[in-house]
Design an enzyme around this catalytic site. Structure first.
Site, short mmCIF file in Angstrom:
data_model
loop_
_atom_site.label_atom_id
_atom_site.label_comp_id
_atom_site.label_asym_id
_atom_site.label_seq_id
_atom_site.Cartn_x
_atom_site.Cartn_y
_atom_site.Cartn_z
N ARG A 134 14.58 2.97 6.49
CA ARG A 134 14.71 3.69 5.21
C ARG A 134 16.11 4.23 4.96
NH1 ARG A 134 12.44 7.85 4.10
NH2 ARG A 134 12.27 7.46 1.87
N CYS A 168 22.79 -4.66 16.00
CA CYS A 168 24.10 -5.22 15.70
C CYS A 168 24.38 -5.16 14.21
CB CYS A 168 24.17 -6.65 16.20
SG CYS A 168 23.88 -6.72 17.95
N GLY A 185 0.57 8.15 -0.76
CA GLY A 185 0.75 7.47 0.52
C GLY A 185 1.55 8.38 1.43
C1 LIG Z 1 3.66 2.55 -3.10
C2 LIG Z 1 2.58 2.87 -4.02
C3 LIG Z 1 1.87 4.06 -3.87
C4 LIG Z 1 2.21 5.09 -2.83
O1 LIG Z 1 3.49 5.62 -2.97
P1 LIG Z 1 3.91 6.89 -2.11
O2 LIG Z 1 5.33 7.14 -2.50
O3 LIG Z 1 3.76 6.53 -0.68
O4 LIG Z 1 2.99 8.00 -2.48
C5 LIG Z 1 0.80 4.28 -4.71
N1 LIG Z 1 0.46 3.38 -5.66
C6 LIG Z 1 1.13 2.22 -5.84
C7 LIG Z 1 0.70 1.28 -6.88
C8 LIG Z 1 2.21 1.94 -5.04
O5 LIG Z 1 2.89 0.80 -5.22
#
Ligand SMILES: *Cc1c(COP(=O)(O)O)cnc(C)c1O
Length: 474
Positions: free
Chosen positions: A360, A391, A319
């Site tokens: 984050r 705030c 991701g």
């Molecule tokens: C969050 C998640 C991802 C992606 O994680 P990244 O750190 O953004 O690469 C992939 N697979 C599952 C099952 C996730 O929960």
């Protein structure tokens, strides 16, 4: 004209606040490891995708996310190419829009969704259902129903209840639903460390060590309307070290072998999840997709050969590694406040967004790189902290960094690598409208998500709209 703050300068052996690292060589530098491909200063002004950040801010306002389209596409294609003969599912939760879905579809990637909302966006955008994987530890009945009806290619089951529900839904619809089982292999990885024992004390997955994973496989194999495609493991996030993936791969193959011995089946797929780390600062050293692909392919092949198994098809789910680095956030500085501490001075620089567009830092202590974007400055750097306008004293965007001592109201600040889990986790805290996401290519911007308006936010308030019984969405 530049104006030095009373805060600085902090050079010459003066004490500096705790937590901040050594003063960088050049606080104006645009490190290609951290910033989108091709980002440079032109006449002092940061440019991305061929456009000056000053002009983008003028056109689209601040705060805003600017996504370098070429960089995004290069990253997704890099994964797709490196994982040839395997499958890449983009983790949509990191950032999703219909245009992003079109790009992924064009390049042949699959998609992970983790809610009915993410699934609905994918389906409405015309993303092929067969290339969607549906995750989550508590998918609702309605969500499962929608996924089965749409023909989602794989549903990753995460509990015994879900196996029963899904079997019932598929049976009633007279289809056979392909599934993977999310297994917990006892590996948890974050950044440079992984722990290969314990770490089963969390909500995701079916434990291998307790026997639940095997029991889940037995139930899926026995369910008349489910087809067991394989096993799924996701070990963490922001991982820089191959070894966590390697240990997980071995444990998943071990389980494949046990299932073969017990049920005389050889499952055709394994998914090793996402979590590949990116460079938020110049100190990070991310894995290259090619390196990861080669290593996973080799390990799975070798372990399967040793166990006398056919090698299953491997998939991964990046991701952040695709969506994070191509995007920057641009803020405008509103106030600058030097705060005296026991050990030196910290300059609090307030911007026009904050924890509502980037949670984050508050949530995970995340680190970011930030520069003055509208000009380069040769004034001596000072120890600074970028804070938002919310705030909350924890409303911090960049906890510790060095900025030129003449940073002032009206300056634009750019924060690197904010494409993943920032807009996606944005909130309306303090009723701040969510910032837009603008793709930039060849110097031209095009809006992926427009800026939220007050009317957008207040549309839900029935006392203002009179729209009493709004339709519930499921
Ligand atoms: C969050 C998640 C991802 C992606 O994680 P990244 O750190 O953004 O690469 C992939 N697979 C599952 C099952 C996730 O929960």
């Amino acid at each position: 004209m530049t104006r030095a703050h009373p805060a600085g300068p902090l050079h010459g052996g003066l004490q500096i606040p705790d937590g901040i690292g050594a003063k960088p060589h050049d606080v104006n530098a645009i490190d290609p490891l951290v910033w989108p491909e091709g980002a440079v200063r032109v006449g002092g002004v940061l440019t991305i995708g061929g456009a000056k950040v000053t002009e983008l801010a003028e056109t689209y306002g601040t705060p805003a996310f600017f996504l370098d389209e070429a960089a995004f596409r290069a990253r997704s294609r890099d994964f797709q190419t490196a994982f040839e003969g395997m499958d890449v599912f983009y983790a949509g939760k990191s950032f999703l829009s219909s245009q992003i879905l079109r790009w992924l579809d064009e390049d042949g990637l699959g998609l992970d969704v983790a809610s009915g909302g993410e699934l609905a966006l994918a389906l409405r955008s015309g993303f092929p259902a067969g290339r969607i994987a549906f995750h989550g530890n508590n998918k609702s009945y309605a969500e499962l129903e929608t996924a089965v009806a749409a023909g989602v290619g794989r549903i990753v089951v995460d509990s015994f209840e879900e196996i029963d529900r899904l079997d019932e839904i598929a049976q009633r619809r007279d289809v056979v639903q392909p599934v993977q089982i999310r297994v917990t292999v006892g590996v948890e990885a974050h950044t440079h460390e992984f722990i290969a024992t314990a770490h089963e004390d969390q909500k995701f997955g079916m434990s291998v060590s307790s026997g639940d994973a095997k029991e889940a496989a037995a139930r899926v194999l026995g369910a008349s309307s489910l087809r067991l495609l394989g096993l799924h493991s996701h070990i963490g996030s922001q991982i820089f070290d191959l070894s966590g993936f390697e240990v997980a791969a071995r444990r998943v193959v071990d389980l494949l072998r046990e299932l073969r011995d017990q049920h005389d089946v050889q499952l055709p797929e394994i998914d090793l999840g996402g979590g590949m780390g990116i460079a938020y600062t110049s100190d990070d050293d991310p894995l290259r997709p090619k390196q990861l692909a080669r290593s996973l392919r080799d390990i799975v092949k070798r372990e399967c050969a040793a166990a006398g198994l056919r090698t299953p098809r491997i998939s991964v789910e990046p991701g952040r590694a695709i969506s994070g680095p191509p995007t920057i956030t641009v803020y405008e500085v509103g106030t600058v406040k030097p705060v005296q501490l026991d050990r030196g001075t910290r300059l609090y620089v307030s911007v026009d967004g904050g924890m509502s567009d980037n949670i984050r830092t508050a949530l995970y202590d995340a680190e970011y790189t930030c520069v003055i974007a509208n000009r380069a400055s040769t004034v001596e750097p000072v120890a600074a902290r970028i804070v938002g306008k919310h705030c909350e004293s924890g409303d911090i965007v960049v906890r510790d960094l060095w900025l030129p001592g003449d940073v002032q109201p009206g300056d634009l600040l750019a924060v690197a690598a904010t494409g993943a889990y920032c807009r996606a986790m944005a909130s309306n805290y303090n009723l701040l409208p969510k910032p837009p996401v603008v793709a930039v290519k060849g110097g031209v911007g095009s809006v992926l998500l427009r800026r939220e308006t007050l009317d957008d936010m207040f549309a839900l308030d029935t006392g203002l709209t009179g729209a009493g019984d709004g339709e519930e969405t499921g």
